[in-house]
Each structure stands twice: as C-alpha cells, then as structure tokens.
Design a protein around this motif. Structure first.
Motif, PDB file in Angstrom:
ATOM      1  N   GLU A   3       0.835  -1.194   0.000  1.00  0.00           N
ATOM      2  CA  GLU A   3       0.000   0.000   0.000  1.00  0.00           C
ATOM      3  C   GLU A   3       0.878   1.255   0.000  1.00  0.00           C
ATOM      4  O   GLU A   3       0.563   2.248  -0.652  1.00  0.00           O
ATOM      5  CB  GLU A   3      -0.904  -0.037   1.235  1.00  0.00           C
ATOM      6  N   LEU A   4       1.991   1.189   0.714  1.00  0.00           N
ATOM      7  CA  LEU A   4       2.900   2.323   0.770  1.00  0.00           C
ATOM      8  C   LEU A   4       3.581   2.564  -0.581  1.00  0.00           C
ATOM      9  O   LEU A   4       3.724   3.705  -1.013  1.00  0.00           O
ATOM     10  CB  LEU A   4       3.956   2.123   1.867  1.00  0.00           C
ATOM     11  N   HIS A   5       3.989   1.490  -1.256  1.00  0.00           N
ATOM     12  CA  HIS A   5       4.569   1.630  -2.601  1.00  0.00           C
ATOM     13  C   HIS A   5       3.568   2.344  -3.522  1.00  0.00           C
ATOM     14  O   HIS A   5       3.935   3.265  -4.255  1.00  0.00           O
ATOM     15  CB  HIS A   5       4.878   0.260  -3.207  1.00  0.00           C
ATOM     16  N   GLN A   6       2.317   1.893  -3.490  1.00  0.00           N
ATOM     17  CA  GLN A   6       1.298   2.459  -4.368  1.00  0.00           C
ATOM     18  C   GLN A   6       1.048   3.927  -4.067  1.00  0.00           C
ATOM     19  O   GLN A   6       0.965   4.750  -4.978  1.00  0.00           O
ATOM     20  CB  GLN A   6       0.000   1.657  -4.249  1.00  0.00           C
ATOM     21  N   ALA A   7       0.944   4.261  -2.784  1.00  0.00           N
ATOM     22  CA  ALA A   7       0.688   5.651  -2.403  1.00  0.00           C
ATOM     23  C   ALA A   7       1.875   6.544  -2.779  1.00  0.00           C
ATOM     24  O   ALA A   7       1.690   7.669  -3.250  1.00  0.00           O
ATOM     25  CB  ALA A   7       0.403   5.734  -0.906  1.00  0.00           C
ATOM     26  N   ALA A   8       3.099   6.038  -2.590  1.00  0.00           N
ATOM     27  CA  ALA A   8       4.294   6.818  -2.938  1.00  0.00           C
ATOM     28  C   ALA A   8       4.376   7.046  -4.440  1.00  0.00           C
ATOM     29  O   ALA A   8       4.696   8.147  -4.895  1.00  0.00           O
ATOM     30  CB  ALA A   8       5.552   6.112  -2.433  1.00  0.00           C
ATOM     31  N   ALA A   9       4.082   6.025  -5.221  1.00  0.00           N
ATOM     32  CA  ALA A   9       4.123   6.139  -6.679  1.00  0.00           C
ATOM     33  C   ALA A   9       3.068   7.114  -7.185  1.00  0.00           C
ATOM     34  O   ALA A   9       3.308   7.858  -8.134  1.00  0.00           O
ATOM     35  CB  ALA A   9       3.936   4.768  -7.327  1.00  0.00           C
ATOM     36  N   ALA A  10       1.918   7.114  -6.533  1.00  0.00           N
ATOM     37  CA  ALA A  10       0.831   7.995  -6.948  1.00  0.00           C
ATOM     38  C   ALA A  10       1.017   9.420  -6.431  1.00  0.00           C
ATOM     39  O   ALA A  10       0.321  10.334  -6.871  1.00  0.00           O
ATOM     40  CB  ALA A  10      -0.504   7.437  -6.448  1.00  0.00           C
ATOM     41  N   VAL A  16       0.393   8.378   2.298  1.00  0.00           N
ATOM     42  CA  VAL A  16       1.743   7.985   2.711  1.00  0.00           C
ATOM     43  C   VAL A  16       1.955   8.363   4.178  1.00  0.00           C
ATOM     44  O   VAL A  16       2.420   7.556   4.984  1.00  0.00           O
ATOM     45  CB  VAL A  16       2.828   8.638   1.815  1.00  0.00           C
ATOM     46  N   GLU A  17       1.591   9.584   4.522  1.00  0.00           N
ATOM     47  CA  GLU A  17       1.761  10.057   5.899  1.00  0.00           C
ATOM     48  C   GLU A  17       0.967   9.188   6.880  1.00  0.00           C
ATOM     49  O   GLU A  17       1.484   8.795   7.934  1.00  0.00           O
ATOM     50  CB  GLU A  17       1.320  11.519   6.001  1.00  0.00           C
ATOM     51  N   GLU A  18      -0.248   8.861   6.532  1.00  0.00           N
ATOM     52  CA  GLU A  18      -1.094   8.037   7.409  1.00  0.00           C
ATOM     53  C   GLU A  18      -0.497   6.638   7.591  1.00  0.00           C
ATOM     54  O   GLU A  18      -0.447   6.111   8.702  1.00  0.00           O
ATOM     55  CB  GLU A  18      -2.514   7.942   6.826  1.00  0.00           C
ATOM     56  N   ILE A  19      -0.059   6.035   6.519  1.00  0.00           N
ATOM     57  CA  ILE A  19       0.548   4.694   6.580  1.00  0.00           C
ATOM     58  C   ILE A  19       1.791   4.717   7.459  1.00  0.00           C
ATOM     59  O   ILE A  19       1.997   3.827   8.295  1.00  0.00           O
ATOM     60  CB  ILE A  19       0.895   4.193   5.159  1.00  0.00           C
ATOM     61  N   LEU A  20       2.613   5.738   7.300  1.00  0.00           N
ATOM     62  CA  LEU A  20       3.847   5.843   8.080  1.00  0.00           C
ATOM     63  C   LEU A  20       3.554   6.088   9.562  1.00  0.00           C
ATOM     64  O   LEU A  20       4.191   5.491  10.429  1.00  0.00           O
ATOM     65  CB  LEU A  20       4.744   6.945   7.522  1.00  0.00           C
ATOM     66  N   LYS A  21       2.591   6.946   9.845  1.00  0.00           N
ATOM     67  CA  LYS A  21       2.239   7.232  11.246  1.00  0.00           C
ATOM     68  C   LYS A  21       1.692   5.997  11.953  1.00  0.00           C
ATOM     69  O   LYS A  21       1.914   5.810  13.140  1.00  0.00           O
ATOM     70  CB  LYS A  21       1.225   8.372  11.320  1.00  0.00           C
ATOM     71  N   GLN A  22       0.987   5.170  11.226  1.00  0.00           N
ATOM     72  CA  GLN A  22       0.398   3.963  11.809  1.00  0.00           C
ATOM     73  C   GLN A  22       1.357   2.766  11.774  1.00  0.00           C
ATOM     74  O   GLN A  22       1.006   1.695  12.233  1.00  0.00           O
ATOM     75  CB  GLN A  22      -0.894   3.598  11.079  1.00  0.00           C
ATOM     76  N   ASN A  23       2.551   2.979  11.222  1.00  0.00           N
ATOM     77  CA  ASN A  23       3.532   1.890  11.081  1.00  0.00           C
ATOM     78  C   ASN A  23       2.937   0.672  10.382  1.00  0.00           C
ATOM     79  O   ASN A  23       3.216  -0.469  10.754  1.00  0.00           O
ATOM     80  CB  ASN A  23       4.107   1.484  12.440  1.00  0.00           C
ATOM     81  N   LYS A  24       2.122   0.922   9.363  1.00  0.00           N
ATOM     82  CA  LYS A  24       1.474  -0.160   8.628  1.00  0.00           C
ATOM     83  C   LYS A  24       2.414  -0.860   7.653  1.00  0.00           C
ATOM     84  O   LYS A  24       2.199  -2.014   7.321  1.00  0.00           O
ATOM     85  CB  LYS A  24       0.252   0.372   7.863  1.00  0.00           C
ATOM     86  N   CYS A  25       3.444  -0.155   7.185  1.00  0.00           N
ATOM     87  CA  CYS A  25       4.380  -0.717   6.221  1.00  0.00           C
ATOM     88  C   CYS A  25       5.789  -0.241   6.540  1.00  0.00           C
ATOM     89  O   CYS A  25       5.983   0.874   7.016  1.00  0.00           O
ATOM     90  CB  CYS A  25       4.036  -0.272   4.792  1.00  0.00           C
ATOM     91  N   ASN A  26       6.751  -1.067   6.226  1.00  0.00           N
ATOM     92  CA  ASN A  26       8.150  -0.713   6.367  1.00  0.00           C
ATOM     93  C   ASN A  26       8.526   0.214   5.204  1.00  0.00           C
ATOM     94  O   ASN A  26       8.366  -0.168   4.040  1.00  0.00           O
ATOM     95  CB  ASN A  26       8.989  -1.996   6.327  1.00  0.00           C
ATOM     96  N   PRO A  27       9.044   1.420   5.483  1.00  0.00           N
ATOM     97  CA  PRO A  27       9.386   2.327   4.383  1.00  0.00           C
ATOM     98  C   PRO A  27      10.539   1.815   3.512  1.00  0.00           C
ATOM     99  O   PRO A  27      10.764   2.356   2.432  1.00  0.00           O
ATOM    100  CB  PRO A  27       9.765   3.634   5.089  1.00  0.00           C
ATOM    101  N   ASN A  28      11.213   0.770   3.964  1.00  0.00           N
ATOM    102  CA  ASN A  28      12.321   0.201   3.193  1.00  0.00           C
ATOM    103  C   ASN A  28      11.963  -1.137   2.553  1.00  0.00           C
ATOM    104  O   ASN A  28      12.848  -1.844   2.054  1.00  0.00           O
ATOM    105  CB  ASN A  28      13.562   0.050   4.084  1.00  0.00           C
ATOM    106  N   GLN A  29      10.698  -1.479   2.545  1.00  0.00           N
ATOM    107  CA  GLN A  29      10.245  -2.739   1.949  1.00  0.00           C
ATOM    108  C   GLN A  29      10.564  -2.750   0.462  1.00  0.00           C
ATOM    109  O   GLN A  29      10.242  -1.811  -0.259  1.00  0.00           O
ATOM    110  CB  GLN A  29       8.740  -2.907   2.157  1.00  0.00           C
TER     111      GLN A  29
END
Length: 164
Positions: A3-10, A16-29
């Motif tokens: 989900e983070l890859h998709q949001a960053a690409a878009a 992106v901010e919401e995903i990062l704040k919730q620690n839903k995905c590793n930013p280095n995945q």
C-alpha cells in the motif's frame, strides 16, 4: 507492491503520511516484482518531493538499491527530477553511487538530456571533493545489494552480464 509503494508512486502524500504514522508498512520494503524498488524509488522517479521528504523522515534509506544497483537518485536523474535530487542532497543522500554497469546518476541524467540535473550533480560532486569527503552520508551502503554483488563475483558473474 505494498500500500505504501502504491501511495508513494501515486504521490498521495496524505495516504503515505497516514501509513507511516500507523507503522502499517516498512518504508524500506523492497518490491521483488518491481526490481526491488522501495517506496522511495517510486516517489523519486515520479518527482513527489514532499513524499520523498516524509519517507526519509520516517526511516526510508536513500542508499538502498534495486536489483540493478539503482538508488532513488538514479531514478530522479532518469526522469529529470531536479527538485527530488535537491531534497535527497539536503538529507545527505548518496548521489554518486555506481549501478551494476558503472553508471552514476549524473551519467543517467546526461543520457536522458536532463542538463539541469547534470549541472547540479556535478556541482555536488565537486563540493564534496573540495570538502575532502567522497561520501558524506553515514548511511550510504546497501548491505544486501553489496552482498548480492559478492555472490555474483564468486560465481563468475560480472557487471557486464547484468546488461543483458
């Protein structure tokens, strides 16, 4: 692709901010289906400067490489994303790493005719040399990619084989 890859690409900064704040995905995945690109690679390629910034602020490592050795700076250079290169530089990201073919982001920018990026990258490289430092970033090595390169050397696979 996460989900983070998709949001960053878009370039969906809020997502992106919401995903990062919730620690839903590793930013280095790394996305194995897309040459091991991280969300930062996508944001850099698409020119999403705010997204690049927030990803790095939340732990995204700008030194991570794709399977061909490209850093986010290579992607920014390919697509002429000067503003992204400036953001990466402001975080002391490595802007002069060679890919598996020996090309640095400055060479990629030159190939694609992005002379503003070429001038900026040459200026940064000259500044770093004048400062007596080849690498400024304390986090400038992708251990996983370096290990992959060692394995290939041990198995007799050269840089040239990657070009095929």
């Amino acid at each position: 692709m996460t989900e983070l890859h998709q949001a960053a690409a878009a370039g969906n900064f809020d997502q992106v901010e919401e995903i990062l704040k919730q620690n839903k995905c590793n930013p280095n995945q790394r996305d194995i289906d897309w040459s091991n690109k991280t969300p930062l690679h996508w944001a850099a390629a698409k020119g999403h400067t705010d997204t690049v910034r927030i990803l790095i602020e939340h732990g995204a490592r700008p030194c991570l490489r794709t399977e061909h050795g490209w850093t986010p700076a290579h992607y920014a250079a390919e697509f002429g994303q000067l503003a992204v290169l400036r953001v990466l530089h402001s975080f002391n990201a490595p802007l002069d790493k060679e890919d598996c073919c020996g090309d640095k982001p400055v060479r990629i920018a030159d190939i694609y005719g992005h002379q503003d990026c070429v001038r900026f990258l040459k200026k940064v490289e000259a500044e770093r040399e004048m400062a007596g430092k080849k690498e400024i970033s304390a986090d400038d090595t992708d251990e996983e990619w370096a290990e992959h390169g060692k394995e290939n050397e041990e198995n007799g696979i050269s840089k040239l084989n990657y070009q095929m």
